[in-house]
Design a protein around this motif. Structure first.
Motif, mmCIF file in Angstrom:
data_model
loop_
_atom_site.group_PDB
_atom_site.id
_atom_site.type_symbol
_atom_site.label_atom_id
_atom_site.label_comp_id
_atom_site.label_asym_id
_atom_site.label_seq_id
_atom_site.Cartn_x
_atom_site.Cartn_y
_atom_site.Cartn_z
ATOM 1 N N ILE A 277 0.844 -1.202 0.000
ATOM 2 C CA ILE A 277 0.000 0.000 0.000
ATOM 3 C C ILE A 277 0.877 1.249 0.000
ATOM 4 O O ILE A 277 0.681 2.164 -0.805
ATOM 5 C CB ILE A 277 -0.958 -0.003 1.211
ATOM 6 C CG1 ILE A 277 -2.013 -1.096 1.039
ATOM 7 C CG2 ILE A 277 -1.618 1.364 1.393
ATOM 8 C CD1 ILE A 277 -2.831 -1.361 2.288
ATOM 9 N N GLY A 278 1.847 1.287 0.893
ATOM 10 C CA GLY A 278 2.722 2.450 0.973
ATOM 11 C C GLY A 278 3.544 2.663 -0.279
ATOM 12 O O GLY A 278 3.686 3.797 -0.773
ATOM 13 N N GLU A 279 4.073 1.577 -0.802
ATOM 14 C CA GLU A 279 4.924 1.696 -1.981
ATOM 15 C C GLU A 279 4.137 2.139 -3.207
ATOM 16 O O GLU A 279 4.568 3.034 -3.948
ATOM 17 C CB GLU A 279 5.625 0.363 -2.251
ATOM 18 C CG GLU A 279 6.785 0.524 -3.193
ATOM 19 C CD GLU A 279 7.733 -0.653 -3.147
ATOM 20 O OE1 GLU A 279 8.211 -1.015 -4.224
ATOM 21 O OE2 GLU A 279 7.992 -1.192 -2.049
ATOM 22 N N ILE A 280 2.992 1.549 -3.424
ATOM 23 C CA ILE A 280 2.170 1.942 -4.586
ATOM 24 C C ILE A 280 1.708 3.386 -4.431
ATOM 25 O O ILE A 280 1.770 4.173 -5.387
ATOM 26 C CB ILE A 280 0.987 0.968 -4.766
ATOM 27 C CG1 ILE A 280 1.527 -0.400 -5.211
ATOM 28 C CG2 ILE A 280 -0.016 1.515 -5.781
ATOM 29 C CD1 ILE A 280 0.496 -1.515 -5.182
ATOM 30 N N LEU A 281 1.273 3.756 -3.234
ATOM 31 C CA LEU A 281 0.847 5.134 -2.998
ATOM 32 C C LEU A 281 1.997 6.107 -3.253
ATOM 33 O O LEU A 281 1.815 7.151 -3.893
ATOM 34 C CB LEU A 281 0.323 5.281 -1.569
ATOM 35 C CG LEU A 281 -0.223 6.651 -1.186
ATOM 36 C CD1 LEU A 281 -1.399 7.051 -2.071
ATOM 37 C CD2 LEU A 281 -0.639 6.646 0.284
ATOM 38 N N THR B 185 4.055 -5.391 -13.734
ATOM 39 C CA THR B 185 4.617 -6.749 -13.654
ATOM 40 C C THR B 185 5.917 -6.766 -12.849
ATOM 41 O O THR B 185 6.147 -7.690 -12.075
ATOM 42 C CB THR B 185 4.837 -7.361 -15.051
ATOM 43 O OG1 THR B 185 5.659 -6.487 -15.837
ATOM 44 C CG2 THR B 185 3.520 -7.616 -15.769
ATOM 45 N N SER B 186 6.740 -5.744 -13.022
ATOM 46 C CA SER B 186 7.984 -5.717 -12.240
ATOM 47 C C SER B 186 7.681 -5.449 -10.771
ATOM 48 O O SER B 186 8.313 -6.043 -9.885
ATOM 49 C CB SER B 186 8.972 -4.689 -12.800
ATOM 50 O OG SER B 186 8.442 -3.388 -12.744
ATOM 51 N N LEU B 187 6.717 -4.591 -10.492
ATOM 52 C CA LEU B 187 6.341 -4.306 -9.103
ATOM 53 C C LEU B 187 5.748 -5.546 -8.439
ATOM 54 O O LEU B 187 6.174 -5.947 -7.344
ATOM 55 C CB LEU B 187 5.343 -3.143 -9.041
ATOM 56 C CG LEU B 187 4.878 -2.737 -7.650
ATOM 57 C CD1 LEU B 187 6.039 -2.170 -6.842
ATOM 58 C CD2 LEU B 187 3.762 -1.706 -7.748
ATOM 59 N N LEU B 188 4.787 -6.171 -9.100
ATOM 60 C CA LEU B 188 4.153 -7.364 -8.521
ATOM 61 C C LEU B 188 5.133 -8.534 -8.440
ATOM 62 O O LEU B 188 5.139 -9.279 -7.462
ATOM 63 C CB LEU B 188 2.905 -7.743 -9.317
ATOM 64 C CG LEU B 188 1.779 -6.706 -9.262
ATOM 65 C CD1 LEU B 188 0.625 -7.114 -10.168
ATOM 66 C CD2 LEU B 188 1.305 -6.463 -7.845
#
Length: 173
Positions: A49-53, A139-142
């Protein structure tokens, strides 16, 4: 003088202590992979959550990669800690003690997760320059989250088995 009256069998029943000792050993040394995975998933949720935000905010503000990544990592720690903080506050801990528990419970797990996840993103060609609308970004994040989960779970298992990390939270559940 006969002291046997002072030393009853109940007063020296060592079986109760042995049962307690083995229970403690079971809790500390016999941590299951399921418990470790649950602790890691808890950590991953806050981190994600923090990283995506952070990435969304950094992108919206048209920041560079470094500034966006710093914000994303900082928010990953904030959200990772906050999940534990809210849980232990709900259990009745005062704020100062709750902060200490959250820091003890999650610092290593979040740090390992962020190191692995951001390392993966940095190593995937083009991922750092991908936009939120690009498949490569997601895709790289997930993929980084999956690899971070797989590498952090054994760390958490080891720590919980030694009464550290997420084990400190279990006293308040």
């Amino acid at each position: 003088m006969d002291h046997s009256a002072h030393h009853t069998a109940a007063a020296h029943d060592h079986s109760a202590h042995q049962a307690h000792a083995s229970h403690a050993g079971h809790r500390m040394g016999g941590v299951t992979w399921g418990v470790a995975a649950k602790a890691t998933l808890h950590c991953l949720t806050g981190c994600a959550i923090g990283e995506i935000l952070g990435m969304v905010i950094g992108t919206a503000l048209m920041w560079g990669n470094v500034q966006t990544m710093i914000l994303a990592i900082a928010l990953a720690f904030v959200f990772g800690y906050s999940f534990t903080l809210f849980a232990v506050r709900k259990a009745g801990l005062d704020f100062k003690t709750a902060i200490k528990v959250a820091l003890a419970a999650d610092t290593v797990s979040i740090a390992v997760m962020e190191l692995v996840d951001n390392g993966i993103i940095a190593l995937v060609p083009g991922a750092m320059d991908a936009h939120l609308s690009d498949t490569l970004f997601w895709t790289s994040l997930l993929g980084g989250f999956v690899i971070a989960f797989l590498l952090t779970t054994p760390v958490n298992k080891w720590m919980i088995g030694r009464g550290k990390g997420h084990a400190v939270v279990h006293a308040y559940h």
